[in-house]
Design an enzyme around this catalytic site. Structure first.
Site, PDB file in Angstrom:
ATOM      1  CB  SER A   1      -0.849  -0.244   1.306  1.00  0.00           C
ATOM      2  OG  SER A   1      -2.081   0.921   0.901  1.00  0.00           O
TER       3      SER A   1
ATOM      4  CG  ASP B   1      -6.740  -3.177  -3.011  1.00  0.00           C
ATOM      5  OD1 ASP B   1      -7.687  -2.414  -2.679  1.00  0.00           O
ATOM      6  OD2 ASP B   1      -5.568  -3.516  -2.823  1.00  0.00           O
TER       7      ASP B   1
ATOM      8  CG  HIS C   1      -5.795  -2.295   0.408  1.00  0.00           C
ATOM      9  ND1 HIS C   1      -5.115  -2.060  -0.729  1.00  0.00           N
ATOM     10  CD2 HIS C   1      -5.476  -1.772   1.549  1.00  0.00           C
ATOM     11  CE1 HIS C   1      -4.070  -1.187  -0.313  1.00  0.00           C
ATOM     12  NE2 HIS C   1      -4.256  -0.828   0.823  1.00  0.00           N
TER      13      HIS C   1
END
Length: 201
Positions: free
Chosen positions: A99, A146, A178
């Protein structure tokens, strides 16, 4: 990959402990690698715990590039500091980020020779790069479900990097969301152990 330095970079609001599932698999698959997992440079400003490289408070597509650029000096200093501590150089350093950690790794390696391989998990560019440091291989790992950083960001990144002549690989993980769930971790391990293309001299 014996004696490589693999630097694990957590997401926004997290701590190095969030990268433990990946660290454990790396230790098993690549027992000679040195694993480092630093905290991001700043305290998380939307909670009482965790760290961030840049704030996502009120983030927009227009604001994101400037925040990433402002965070780059501290990020690069962290990576180079770890390289000094462990006696590593860019040609035996791997950055594996999730991320926001992936975002920072991609941006930092856009033009600078910082690592020989970036494994960007659920990351993105902002904006897509105009150049790439050709010695750095890129592996993009992304869950197809995601909802935080949609997989289209990695699809577009792979296409742009290929245009720029990068050694780039895209691994889309079906039904993954995610988080560092086992299928994402396994895709990242496959990326870390995949033979890379030799850079042109």
């Amino acid at each position: 990959m014996a004696h490589s330095l693999i630097i694990l970079l957590h997401g926004v609001g997290a701590t190095p402990a969030a990268m433990a599932p990946l660290a454990a698999r790396i230790a098993s698959a690549l027992p000679h690698a040195v694993i480092a997992a630093p905290p991001a440079a700043l305290p998380y400003d939307l909670g009482e715990q965790g760290y961030q490289w840049f704030s996502v408070d009120g983030i927009t597509e227009d604001k994101r590039p400037a925040r990433i650029r402002a965070a780059l000096p501290a990020f690069v200093d962290t990576i180079r500091g770890l390289q000094r501590v462990h006696g590593a150089a860019p040609d035996n350093t791997v950055l594996a980020g999730f991320s926001q950690g992936a975002i920072m790794a991609l941006e930092a390696c856009t033009e600078a020779w910082l690592a020989r391989h970036v494994v960007a998990i659920a990351g993105r560019f902002a904006p897509l790069p105009a150049a790439w440091e050709g010695r750095t291989t890129v592996s993009l790992v992304h869950g197809t479900m995601d909802g935080t950083v949609p997989a289209d960001h990695s699809r577009r990144a792979a296409a742009r990097l290929a245009e720029l002549g990068a050694d780039v690989h895209l691994d889309l993980v079906p039904r993954a969301v995610h988080m560092l769930a086992p299928p994402i971790v396994e895709a990242a391990i496959n990326a870390l152990t995949r033979p890379r293309r030799l850079a042109p001299i």
